[in-house]
Design a protein around this motif. Structure first.
Motif, short mmCIF file in Angstrom:
data_model
loop_
_atom_site.label_atom_id
_atom_site.label_comp_id
_atom_site.label_asym_id
_atom_site.label_seq_id
_atom_site.Cartn_x
_atom_site.Cartn_y
_atom_site.Cartn_z
N ASP A 1 74.26 -4.94 55.93
CA ASP A 1 73.44 -4.05 55.10
C ASP A 1 72.33 -3.47 55.98
O ASP A 1 72.37 -3.60 57.20
N ASN A 2 71.34 -2.83 55.36
CA ASN A 2 70.29 -2.17 56.15
C ASN A 2 69.01 -3.00 56.26
O ASN A 2 67.96 -2.47 56.67
N VAL A 3 69.07 -4.28 55.90
CA VAL A 3 67.89 -5.14 56.03
C VAL A 3 67.68 -5.48 57.50
O VAL A 3 68.59 -6.01 58.16
N PRO A 4 66.50 -5.18 58.08
CA PRO A 4 66.28 -5.43 59.52
C PRO A 4 66.31 -6.92 59.84
O PRO A 4 65.95 -7.78 59.03
N ILE A 5 66.74 -7.24 61.07
CA ILE A 5 66.70 -8.61 61.57
C ILE A 5 65.28 -8.91 62.04
O ILE A 5 64.65 -8.10 62.73
N LYS A 6 64.78 -10.07 61.66
CA LYS A 6 63.40 -10.44 62.04
C LYS A 6 63.42 -11.70 62.89
O LYS A 6 63.86 -12.76 62.45
N GLY A 7 62.95 -11.56 64.13
CA GLY A 7 62.80 -12.72 65.00
C GLY A 7 64.13 -13.25 65.50
O GLY A 7 65.20 -12.75 65.18
N GLY A 8 64.06 -14.29 66.33
CA GLY A 8 65.27 -14.93 66.84
C GLY A 8 65.87 -14.16 68.00
O GLY A 8 65.30 -13.19 68.52
N ALA A 9 67.06 -14.59 68.41
CA ALA A 9 67.73 -13.98 69.55
C ALA A 9 68.34 -12.62 69.22
O ALA A 9 68.59 -11.82 70.11
N LEU A 10 68.59 -12.37 67.93
CA LEU A 10 69.20 -11.10 67.52
C LEU A 10 68.13 -10.01 67.44
O LEU A 10 67.11 -10.17 66.77
N ARG A 11 68.40 -8.89 68.10
CA ARG A 11 67.41 -7.80 68.09
C ARG A 11 67.54 -6.91 66.86
O ARG A 11 66.55 -6.40 66.36
N ASP A 12 68.76 -6.71 66.40
CA ASP A 12 68.96 -5.82 65.27
C ASP A 12 70.34 -6.06 64.66
O ASP A 12 71.06 -6.99 65.07
N ASN A 13 70.71 -5.24 63.69
CA ASN A 13 72.00 -5.41 63.02
C ASN A 13 73.20 -5.07 63.91
O ASN A 13 74.32 -5.49 63.64
N TRP A 14 72.95 -4.31 64.98
CA TRP A 14 74.03 -4.09 65.95
C TRP A 14 74.45 -5.44 66.55
O TRP A 14 75.64 -5.76 66.64
N ASP A 15 73.45 -6.20 66.99
CA ASP A 15 73.76 -7.52 67.56
C ASP A 15 74.50 -8.40 66.57
O ASP A 15 75.51 -9.03 66.89
N LEU A 16 74.02 -8.44 65.33
CA LEU A 16 74.61 -9.31 64.32
C LEU A 16 76.05 -8.91 64.02
O LEU A 16 76.95 -9.76 63.96
N SER A 17 76.29 -7.62 63.85
CA SER A 17 77.64 -7.17 63.48
C SER A 17 78.64 -7.43 64.61
O SER A 17 79.78 -7.85 64.36
N VAL A 18 78.21 -7.20 65.85
CA VAL A 18 79.12 -7.43 66.99
C VAL A 18 79.43 -8.92 67.13
O VAL A 18 80.59 -9.31 67.32
#
Length: 302
Positions: free
Chosen positions: A211-228
């Motif tokens: 979804d469009n909720v931004p990633i906050k903190g941690g090793a993931l920078r954004d939803n691109w990182d999470l989806s991949v």
């Protein structure tokens, strides 16, 4: 004697009451069992009706595709007929004038040969499209049969423009913000892997969507990182746990940029958080059809 008759009569009434109560209780129990069976049958009927609607929609799409192919085939046949007629007229005129040189005759024969090749090409193309539709239908039916009664909110299989899509919900595969595959999802992935392994010539892509909720903190920078990372987790699971050949798979992330619903509601966000398996068409077969007499080279590693 009358005093003795009174207790006996009371005892008979009491026994009759006990027998009636037992029969009534048994009837209630039987009714409860039958009612449960009726409720289950109603639920099964609803599921069957849903499957029937989906099958009808798929059939309508296939019929539309078939109608388009028939229209194209008619156009090609009309063109071939016109060219055949033109060549026949040319041959007739040349014969009448007695000026048909060997070179001109060879040119006409080549034109006729091309017409024959085009007719074969049309038939091959039509046959390839029919085979592809049949394979897609068989794949969808096998997947639905293997997965069983899993809710459409958790896993959905559809065909769009000749491509099979398997959509698996985020809540089934991952916990919020994580890219580690849930143990409870292994059963579903195993069933999908079993069907895909039975089609060894099929290649597919695993896409991660958020979804469009931004990633906050941690090793993931954004939803691109999470989806991949979610896509690679699924690919890795299919390879290491269920034996899918890694050469057949591609992993990719789409982040929040290909939503299926608006992100303005919780239900929309939930629908957009998904992993999609895209069954890729066998393009080399169509390259061969588009270039008769040549063999399409597959990219390295495929």
């Amino acid at each position: 004697m009358k005093k003795l008759m009174m207790p006996v009569a009371g005892l008979v009434v009491l026994l009759s009451s006990c027998v009636s109560s037992k029969k009534f209780q048994q009837a209630q129990d039987d009714y409860a069992v039958l009612n449960n069976k009726y409720t289950q049958l109603q639920e099964d009927l609803k599921n069957c009706e849903k499957d029937l609607v989906k099958a009808s929609n798929f059939l309508q799409t296939s019929e539309n595709n078939n109608a388009n192919l028939k229209e194209q085939l008619k156009t090609y046949k009309d063109q071939a007929s016109n060219l055949q007629s033109t060549n026949t007229q040319v041959l007739g005129r040349l014969e009448d004038l007695s000026v048909l040189s060997s070179k001109q005759a060879e040119s006409v024969q080549q034109s006729l040969a091309k017409l024959a090749e085009r007719d074969i090409y049309i038939k091959d193309l039509q046959g390839a499209m029919a085979r592809k539709d049949s394979l897609n239908m068989a794949l969808v039916m096998n997947l639905k049969g293997s997965l069983g009664p899993i809710a459409d909110d958790d896993i959905n299989i559809e065909v769009d423009k000749g491509v099979v899509y398997i959509n698996i919900s985020d809540k089934l595969l991952f916990t919020t913000g994580s890219y580690d595959v849930n143990p409870k999802a292994m059963n579903v992935l195993e069933k999908v892997a079993t069907v895909l392994k039975n089609q060894p010539n099929i290649e597919f892509m695993v896409e991660g969507h958020t979804d469009n909720v931004p990633i906050k903190g941690g090793a993931l920078r954004d939803n691109w990182d999470l989806s991949v990372l979610r896509a690679t987790s699924v690919v890795r699971t299919l390879q290491t746990k269920f034996g899918i050949d890694p050469k057949r798979m591609t992993a990719g992330g789409r982040a929040e940029y290909v939503p299926v619903m608006s992100n303005s509601s919780a239900s929309g966000k939930a629908a957009n958080r998904r992993t999609r398996i895209v069954v890729l068409p066998e393009l080399d077969q169509f390259f061969q059809l588009l270039n008769p007499g040549t063999t399409a080279e597959k990219p390295a590693g495929k």
